[in-house]
Design a protein around this motif. Structure first.
Motif, PDB file in Angstrom:
ATOM      1  N   SER A 459       0.835  -1.206   0.000  1.00 23.58           N
ATOM      2  CA  SER A 459       0.000   0.000   0.000  1.00 23.58           C
ATOM      3  C   SER A 459       0.867   1.253   0.000  1.00 23.58           C
ATOM      4  O   SER A 459       0.534   2.257  -0.630  1.00 23.58           O
ATOM      5  CB  SER A 459      -0.945   0.001   1.208  1.00 23.58           C
ATOM      6  N   LYS A 462       1.979   1.905  -3.566  1.00 24.54           N
ATOM      7  CA  LYS A 462       0.982   2.446  -4.488  1.00 24.54           C
ATOM      8  C   LYS A 462       1.014   3.966  -4.511  1.00 24.54           C
ATOM      9  O   LYS A 462       1.092   4.586  -5.580  1.00 24.54           O
ATOM     10  CB  LYS A 462      -0.415   1.961  -4.126  1.00 24.54           C
ATOM     11  N   VAL A 463       0.958   4.590  -3.347  1.00 29.27           N
ATOM     12  CA  VAL A 463       0.832   6.046  -3.320  1.00 29.27           C
ATOM     13  C   VAL A 463       2.155   6.741  -3.639  1.00 29.27           C
ATOM     14  O   VAL A 463       2.177   7.791  -4.275  1.00 29.27           O
ATOM     15  CB  VAL A 463       0.260   6.514  -1.963  1.00 29.27           C
ATOM     16  N   ASP A 467       1.485   6.113  -8.110  1.00 29.71           N
ATOM     17  CA  ASP A 467       0.588   7.258  -8.323  1.00 29.71           C
ATOM     18  C   ASP A 467       1.388   8.542  -8.457  1.00 29.71           C
ATOM     19  O   ASP A 467       2.422   8.710  -7.799  1.00 29.71           O
ATOM     20  CB  ASP A 467      -0.385   7.415  -7.145  1.00 29.71           C
ATOM     21  N   GLU A 498      -9.831  11.304  -5.194  1.00 30.22           N
ATOM     22  CA  GLU A 498      -9.487  10.026  -4.576  1.00 30.22           C
ATOM     23  C   GLU A 498      -8.904  10.254  -3.183  1.00 30.22           C
ATOM     24  O   GLU A 498      -8.032  11.107  -2.988  1.00 30.22           O
ATOM     25  CB  GLU A 498      -8.475   9.273  -5.437  1.00 30.22           C
ATOM     26  N   GLN A 499      -9.399   9.517  -2.208  1.00 27.77           N
ATOM     27  CA  GLN A 499      -8.919   9.636  -0.844  1.00 27.77           C
ATOM     28  C   GLN A 499      -7.681   8.763  -0.665  1.00 27.77           C
ATOM     29  O   GLN A 499      -7.749   7.544  -0.785  1.00 27.77           O
ATOM     30  CB  GLN A 499     -10.016   9.207   0.142  1.00 27.77           C
ATOM     31  N   LYS A 500      -6.558   9.383  -0.428  1.00 24.78           N
ATOM     32  CA  LYS A 500      -5.333   8.627  -0.188  1.00 24.78           C
ATOM     33  C   LYS A 500      -4.403   9.443   0.693  1.00 24.78           C
ATOM     34  O   LYS A 500      -4.554  10.666   0.830  1.00 24.78           O
ATOM     35  CB  LYS A 500      -4.648   8.264  -1.506  1.00 24.78           C
ATOM     36  N   SER A 501      -3.453   8.768   1.286  1.00 24.04           N
ATOM     37  CA  SER A 501      -2.525   9.448   2.190  1.00 24.04           C
ATOM     38  C   SER A 501      -1.124   8.924   1.958  1.00 24.04           C
ATOM     39  O   SER A 501      -0.921   7.790   1.519  1.00 24.04           O
ATOM     40  CB  SER A 501      -2.932   9.245   3.653  1.00 24.04           C
ATOM     41  N   TRP A 502      -0.146   9.774   2.231  1.00 24.75           N
ATOM     42  CA  TRP A 502       1.265   9.464   2.045  1.00 24.75           C
ATOM     43  C   TRP A 502       1.896   9.193   3.413  1.00 24.75           C
ATOM     44  O   TRP A 502       2.125  10.150   4.184  1.00 24.75           O
ATOM     45  CB  TRP A 502       1.990  10.635   1.385  1.00 24.75           C
ATOM     46  N   LYS A 526      -5.196  10.036   6.983  1.00 19.19           N
ATOM     47  CA  LYS A 526      -5.689  11.319   6.490  1.00 19.19           C
ATOM     48  C   LYS A 526      -5.632  12.405   7.553  1.00 19.19           C
ATOM     49  O   LYS A 526      -5.528  13.593   7.240  1.00 19.19           O
ATOM     50  CB  LYS A 526      -7.127  11.158   5.998  1.00 19.19           C
TER      51      LYS A 526
END
Length: 855
Positions: A459, A462-463, A467, A498-502, A526
């Motif tokens: 996961s 991915k970010v 992305d 899109e809801q995502k976090s680093w 988040k």
């Protein structure tokens, strides 16, 4: 009657086979498709090339070559074996397969070999050919082979894909006065009748893009590296630079080599060392084992080189030496993972050069080198992910850029923090050992690192890797009296829903009149409460990401600017400068004029060289990109005065040089022109400012942009330049800088011809003068044609040229008409190459923002 029937039947069979073959040929795709690469990988091994090239001194004469290609073949059901050769059919003179001469067939950039001539097991194909010049960079008096990513096929028939490694035996016949270098050690030299034939040992196992050689009228210098005589070929003529630089070049090389051998536990993996310094090299460097190419102007410096120039040199050498392990010994399986070799080269170069300095100096260099460059792409609508999709190697060159060179090292640093430094090192060493002299992919590395950490790397991957984009990191703060009651951090993507976090680490600092209190944050989600800040006394201001490790747009209050004298740590200041600029661009902080004034105020106060260079660059960007023409004229006197005052106040020579360059870059007044013209004419710079020949050339070009009749000025500067390579460069640029509109028109129109774009470094610089803000009223009409030719630029140029072409052309425009040209072009070309479209959006991001920010 029986014979007639047999003949008829034979004709039918022949016709069926012929038409089936022709149908199959019609499906041959240009370039090297992923499907073709996979097929060849499954059927070919033990590849060897024996190449013999005859190189005439006159660059207009063709290079003739013979080639013996041997390989082991696993015969399957395919009708043809395709060998890549991107040349005119007339350049393929003859072909024989396993001793049998066949009719040469060159179809859509491939030599087509009917498999009936091949056998399962060992095969040999002989070629007589005329070498293509596309990747040989033939200049007056020298040439160098630069085949990355898929350009070996423009020179000789080959299997041009990274996962078909081979050995190369090279023989060169060159003019007697020339020197040459290649991947293998020099085995034999024969001189006769004014010619010199050099035979080199078989190379180590290499992909086609790492096979290389250079030949020409070079000087030679030899020193010991690892107890081995190692040469550098160079054409620099400035004896002061040569004397000042040669020891440093070899010392930096040796130090990098020792660091990597120690860090990886693997000795230098190739048979020899060798360096070539190339004038006007279109890259910084290229990591061919035994024949590493370097940009001449980066290597050879005088005694007054700035810290930035010294850093660039040490970083470049460390980067290219790191590639010997990362990219050369272990090579990506497909060019969608080209970023892997670049991220490791940059990441390890940072480690190597940081090992010889204190941690704060390393952190500041990492911050100022990587973050602004990464943001320059990742903030745009055309941002690309670190790992991209690649269908055909002909598009591989477009994958290069600041994301893989600058964002990827930031990502790797966060990965190392996540896993832990020692476990990260163990994982990388396992990866290098497992795939030595072979190919690997990013998933191969991730699966190994997964075994060294309990963290969820998939996961995370991915970010950060798959992305594009960056987070916007904000905070919500509430006080109870004069104490912090709660402090909550939140993050969201800069673009999209899109809801995502680093997941990442960074630092928050609270500044008081007498102290600074710091808290480390591990952001994973988040929103997150920072409980360590509860109960803290209300500060004068808060600085997010004060250590400069975090990635994204960090909310930065204007209060930082008013009490900035409290920010004593150079890293804190650099992080604040970057955040103020990024918030300004997003319209969430101070406006351009406020930030410009703040940076100008810091010019005499900022004593750290890397920070001074950072804010000097920001001043230029804001001045030319985000102030209207009327505002510039109002501000010019104040900015000129601020820079000239800083020139008097700054005490170190390097800082004075940075400020002088800043003054030279923005001046508009007649008084400033007269002052700088006097410096150029007399060659007497201000006190404690050191200017070399290139500096005077740049000053002449800056003056020429403000001179309505600059012919004599440019001609005089031309006569001052003594180095022949720099003369050729200036002859290109002076056309773009000319005050004569017709000369500029002829220059630009000439660039539509491929032969006038061969010196890509000089052309890129020339375009920046052609489209300078002071010239844009007469240059804006070039923009449509500049976009129309972009695909041709991509096909014929090297990997960085399309981006260089676009940024040099559009980089300083703010005129709405220029944006209209871009928008109309994209509307008329809805099916335009997606990667090139992103390059356009990246290069025109400031132009888009200017429509909102310029008042």
């Amino acid at each position: 009657m029986k014979k007639i029937r047999l003949l008829a039947l034979s004709f039918v069979v022949f016709s069926s086979v012929y038409h089936a073959q022709m149908k199959s040929l019609s499906k041959i795709e240009s370039g090297v498709s992923y499907e073709l690469a996979q097929l060849r990988k499954s059927t070919l091994r033990d590849i060897k090339y024996e190449l013999n090239l005859k190189i005439p001194e006159n660059k207009s004469e063709r290079i003739s070559g013979t080639e013996v290609l041997t390989f082991t073949y696993k015969k399957q059901n395919e009708a043809f074996l395709l060998i890549d050769f991107k040349e005119d059919p007339s350049s393929l003179l003859s072909v024989s397969v396993n001793g049998q001469a066949i009719q040469p067939v060159l179809e859509n950039e491939h030599v087509v070999i009917d498999t009936k001539y091949l056998k399962s097991g060992s095969n040999q194909i002989n070629f007589n050919f005329l070498a293509g010049n596309g990747a040989l960079n033939r200049r007056d008096g020298y040439l160098y082979a630069l085949f990355v990513p898929d350009r070996a096929r423009t020179m000789f028939p080959c299997f041009d894909q990274p996962n078909l490694k081979a050995n190369y035996s090279l023989t060169l016949t060159i003019p007697e006065k020339w020197s040459a270098i290649a991947n293998g050690k020099l085995k034999e030299t024969i001189v006769q009748q004014g010619q010199k034939t050099l035979s080199f040992n078989q190379s180590d196992l290499l992909p086609t893009y790492l096979f290389s050689f250079a030949a020409g009228d070079f000087k030679n210098h030899t020193e010991k590296i690892s107890q081995q005589d190692s040469r550098i070929l160079y054409r620099e003529t400035d004896s002061t630079k040569i004397k000042n630089s040669m020891d440093s070049i070899f010392t930096l090389y040796r130090n990098s080599l020792a660091y990597y051998e120690n860090w990886t536990g693997i000795k230098h993996p190739f048979q020899k060392h060798g360096l070539v310094s190339i004038p006007d090299f279109q890259f910084g460097g290229m990591e061919h084992p035994g024949a590493i190419l370097f940009q001449n102007s980066t290597l050879f410096l005088d005694a007054n080189a700035t810290q930035s120039q010294l850093n660039n040199r040490s970083n470049l050498i460390a980067h290219e030496v790191a590639h010997l392990w990362f990219g050369d010994m272990v090579t990506m399986d497909w060019f969608n993972d080209v970023w892997m070799k670049e991220v490791f080269a940059n990441f390890m170069a940072d480690k190597s050069t940081g090992a010889s300095s204190d941690k704060s100096a390393y952190d500041l260099k990492f911050l100022t080198t990587h973050f602004p460059a990464a943001y320059s792409v990742d903030r745009t609508l055309g941002a690309n992910p670190i790992r991209q999709i690649l269908d055909n190697l002909k598009n591989a060159g477009m994958m290069y850029g600041p994301i893989i060179y600058n964002k990827a090292p930031i990502m790797m640093r966060q990965l190392e923090l996540l896993i832990g430094e020692e476990d990260f090192r163990k994982g990388v060493n396992e990866y290098l050992t497992k795939y030595a002299y072979n190919n690997a992919s990013w998933p191969d590395l991730i699966s190994i690192l997964d075994n060294h950490t309990p963290k969820d790397l998939q996961s995370w991957n991915k970010v950060w890797v798959n992305d594009p984009g960056r987070p916007v990191i904000d905070y919500d703060l509430k006080y109870k009296g004069d104490k912090i009651e709660h402090f909550t951090i939140s993050q969201k993507p800069e673009y999209g829903k899109e809801q995502k976090s680093w997941p990442q680490e960074f630092e928050i600092s609270l500044f008081y009149a007498d102290r600074v209190e710091k808290v480390k944050v591990k952001l994973d989600g988040k929103q997150q409460e920072v409980s360590e800040l509860k109960g803290k006394v209300k500060p004068l201001f808060i600085l997010q990401n004060s250590s400069g490790i975090g990635y994204g747009v960090f909310r930065t209050d204007k209060a930082v600017m008013s009490d900035f004298s409290l920010v004593k740590d150079p890293i804190n200041r650099a992080s604040a400068y970057i955040s103020l600029y990024e918030n300004m661009l997003n319209g969430t902080g101070a406006n351009p004029q406020e930030v410009l004034h703040f940076f100008a105020e810091q010019l005499p106060k900022e004593t750290t060289e890397l920070n001074l260079r950072l804010i000097s660059g920001y001043i230029s960007f804001i001045y030319w990109n985000f102030l209207s023409e009327s505002s510039r004229l109002k501000e010019s006197g104040n900015i000129e005065n601020a820079l000239w005052k800083a020139l008097q106040v700054q005490t170190t020579k390097n800082n004075k040089k940075i400020v002088f360059d800043g003054y030279q870059g923005i001046f508009q007044s007649q008084q400033a022109y007269d002052t700088l013209y006097s410096v150029w004419k007399s060659q007497k710079p201000p006190q404690d400012v050191s200017l070399n020949d290139e500096d005077y050339t740049n000053l002449a070009l800056a003056l020429s942009l403000r001179n309505p009749n600059n012919k004599d000025l440019l001609q005089e500067q031309l006569t001052r330049i003594k180095n022949p390579d720099r003369v050729n460069r200036f002859k290109i640029i002076m056309q773009a800088a000319s005050s004569d509109q017709k000369i500029r028109d002829d220059f630009f129109n000439g660039l539509m011809q491929k032969q006038n774009r061969t010196n890509e470094s000089a052309v890129g610089s020339a375009l920046s003068y052609l489209h300078h803000p002071l010239r844009q009223q007469t240059s804006i009409h070039y923009l449509p044609k500049a976009l129309d030719v972009l695909q041709e630029i991509q096909k014929t140029g090297d990997i960085f040229f399309p981006d260089n072409w676009l940024r040099s052309t559009f980089g300083s425009y703010q005129n709405p008409k220029a944006l209209d040209v871009v928008n109309q072009f994209l509307l008329k070309n809805p099916d335009y190459n997606a990667i090139l479209k992103n390059k356009i959006l990246q290069a025109t991001d400031n132009l888009r923002r200017a429509q909102i920010l310029v008042k």
